[in-house]
Design an enzyme around this catalytic site. Structure first.
Site, PDB file in Angstrom:
ATOM      1  N   GLY A   1      42.421  26.102  19.270  1.00 47.38           N
ATOM      2  CA  GLY A   1      42.934  25.974  17.761  1.00 47.38           C
ATOM      3  C   GLY A   1      43.096  24.272  18.127  1.00 47.38           C
TER       4      GLY A   1
ATOM      5  N   GLN B   1      47.828  17.578  15.876  1.00 47.10           N
ATOM      6  CA  GLN B   1      48.136  17.211  17.753  1.00 47.10           C
ATOM      7  C   GLN B   1      47.337  15.516  18.389  1.00 47.10           C
ATOM      8  OE1 GLN B   1      47.087  21.060  17.886  1.00 47.10           O
ATOM      9  NE2 GLN B   1      48.762  20.753  19.782  1.00 47.10           N
TER      10      GLN B   1
ATOM     11  N   CYS C   1      50.254  25.937  24.023  1.00 48.32           N
ATOM     12  CA  CYS C   1      50.243  24.922  22.873  1.00 48.32           C
ATOM     13  C   CYS C   1      50.400  23.720  23.437  1.00 48.32           C
ATOM     14  CB  CYS C   1      51.250  24.617  22.040  1.00 48.32           C
ATOM     15  SG  CYS C   1      51.522  23.799  20.663  1.00 48.32           S
ATOM     16  N   LEU C   2      48.633  22.470  23.022  1.00 46.59           N
ATOM     17  CA  LEU C   2      48.438  22.205  23.950  1.00 46.59           C
ATOM     18  C   LEU C   2      49.295  20.924  24.149  1.00 46.59           C
ATOM     19  CD1 LEU C   2      44.617  21.837  22.711  1.00 46.59           C
ATOM     20  CD2 LEU C   2      45.362  22.860  25.427  1.00 46.59           C
TER      21      LEU C   2
ATOM     22  N   HIS D   1      50.140  29.844  14.301  1.00 50.57           N
ATOM     23  CA  HIS D   1      50.256  29.012  15.248  1.00 50.57           C
ATOM     24  C   HIS D   1      49.407  27.796  14.480  1.00 50.57           C
ATOM     25  CE1 HIS D   1      50.453  26.863  19.339  1.00 50.57           C
ATOM     26  NE2 HIS D   1      49.423  26.410  18.045  1.00 50.57           N
ATOM     27  N   GLU D   2      47.993  27.489  14.226  1.00 54.60           N
ATOM     28  CA  GLU D   2      48.197  25.871  13.629  1.00 54.60           C
ATOM     29  C   GLU D   2      48.139  26.037  12.278  1.00 54.60           C
ATOM     30  OE1 GLU D   2      46.711  24.541  16.061  1.00 54.60           O
ATOM     31  OE2 GLU D   2      46.027  26.258  17.311  1.00 54.60           O
TER      32      GLU D   2
ATOM     33  N   HIS E   1      52.221  24.120  12.765  1.00 56.35           N
ATOM     34  CA  HIS E   1      51.622  22.284  13.326  1.00 56.35           C
ATOM     35  C   HIS E   1      51.572  21.608  11.787  1.00 56.35           C
ATOM     36  CE1 HIS E   1      51.223  22.161  17.018  1.00 56.35           C
ATOM     37  NE2 HIS E   1      50.297  23.484  17.130  1.00 56.35           N
TER      38      HIS E   1
HETATM   39  O1  GNR Z   1      44.491  26.728  23.000  1.00 56.73           O
HETATM   40  C1  GNR Z   1      45.903  27.610  22.616  1.00 56.73           C
HETATM   41  N1  GNR Z   1      46.460  28.828  22.620  1.00 56.73           N
HETATM   42  C2  GNR Z   1      46.668  29.625  22.042  1.00 56.73           C
HETATM   43  C3  GNR Z   1      47.379  30.774  23.078  1.00 56.73           C
HETATM   44  C4  GNR Z   1      47.383  31.101  21.871  1.00 56.73           C
HETATM   45  C5  GNR Z   1      47.999  31.490  21.176  1.00 56.73           C
HETATM   46  C6  GNR Z   1      48.092  30.064  20.391  1.00 56.73           C
HETATM   47  C7  GNR Z   1      47.139  29.049  21.192  1.00 56.73           C
HETATM   48  S1  GNR Z   1      46.505  27.264  20.199  1.00 56.73           S
HETATM   49  C8  GNR Z   1      46.333  26.987  21.833  1.00 56.73           C
HETATM   50  C9  GNR Z   1      46.382  25.554  21.317  1.00 56.73           C
HETATM   51  C10 GNR Z   1      47.144  25.040  20.497  1.00 56.73           C
HETATM   52  O2  GNR Z   1      47.941  24.600  20.927  1.00 56.73           O
HETATM   53  N2  GNR Z   1      46.728  24.650  19.350  1.00 56.73           N
HETATM   54  O3  GNR Z   1      47.637  24.072  18.597  1.00 56.73           O
HETATM   55 NI    NI Z   2      49.710  24.251  19.294  1.00 58.92          NI
END
Ligand code: GNR
Ligand code: NI
Length: 175
Positions: A46, A51, A94-95, A136-137, A140
């Site tokens: 995601g 980001q 999270c990236l 999660h997104e 952000h």
């Molecule tokens: O790649 C991603 N893996 C992930 C694993 C568990 C819970 C959420 C994520 S999202 C993350 C990519 C990212 O940072 N998206 O904002």
């Molecule tokens: Ni993230």
């Protein structure tokens, strides 16, 4: 299309609240294409626009495993509602906080209403990993990272770890 750098903590831009999109047009679709390409390049499932430094309410998600067909979803101005009372823990990453993983509890079901790649309104129920990822997104878009749910000690450690990692990367790039 272009692969863009993913911002990492403690970049202050990650704390910004992203702005709603006016219109789903070709310029926005070009951004969504860059987001998808950048997400794949970074091996993510995601990505939120902030980001890659764009403070607009746009998300891309592809939960398909590498041995599966791509299953891309684009979300413009997404809104969450009807969260389940039932919470489920999930090991998140999270990236923008590379190499850090920790367990976060969130509602295990949530409704998400959004405009798709063509500007059409869609409303559906997300469950399981889809529910985890969309929440999660969405965070952000509000300038919130998963490490913000951890203790101050764990959060500070996470930021220090990423800072060190980035410094080493800079050094390697220079060499
Ligand atoms: O790649 C991603 N893996 C992930 C694993 C568990 C819970 C959420 C994520 S999202 C993350 C990519 C990212 O940072 N998206 O904002
Ligand atoms: Ni993230």
């Amino acid at each position: 299309m272009a692969i863009r750098d993913v911002l990492t903590v403690p970049d202050p831009r990650l704390k910004q609240v992203s702005k709603p999109v006016d219109k789903v047009d070709d310029a926005l679709r070009a951004l969504m294409d860059d987001m998808l390409e950048s997400m794949y390049a970074a091996d993510g499932i995601g990505l939120a626009a902030i980001q890659i430094g764009e403070p607009v309410r746009v998300i891309v998600i592809d939960l398909a495993r590498e041995d599966e067909e791509p299953n891309v979803k684009y979300f413009v101005n997404p809104v969450l509602s009807e969260p389940s009372e039932q919470l489920e823990p999930y090991e998140e990453g999270c990236l923008s906080v590379p190499t850090v993983y920790d367990e976060i509890e969130r509602p295990d079901r949530v409704r998400v209403t959004y405009l798709d790649y063509n500007g059409k309104e869609v409303s559906e129920i997300a469950e399981g990993m889809y529910a985890v990822c969309i929440q999660h997104e969405m965070d952000h878009l509000e300038g919130v990272l998963f490490i913000d749910y951890l203790s101050r000690l764990k959060r500070n450690r996470a930021v220090q770890k990423v800072k060190k990692l980035e410094k080493e990367k800079e050094r390697d790039d220079a060499a």
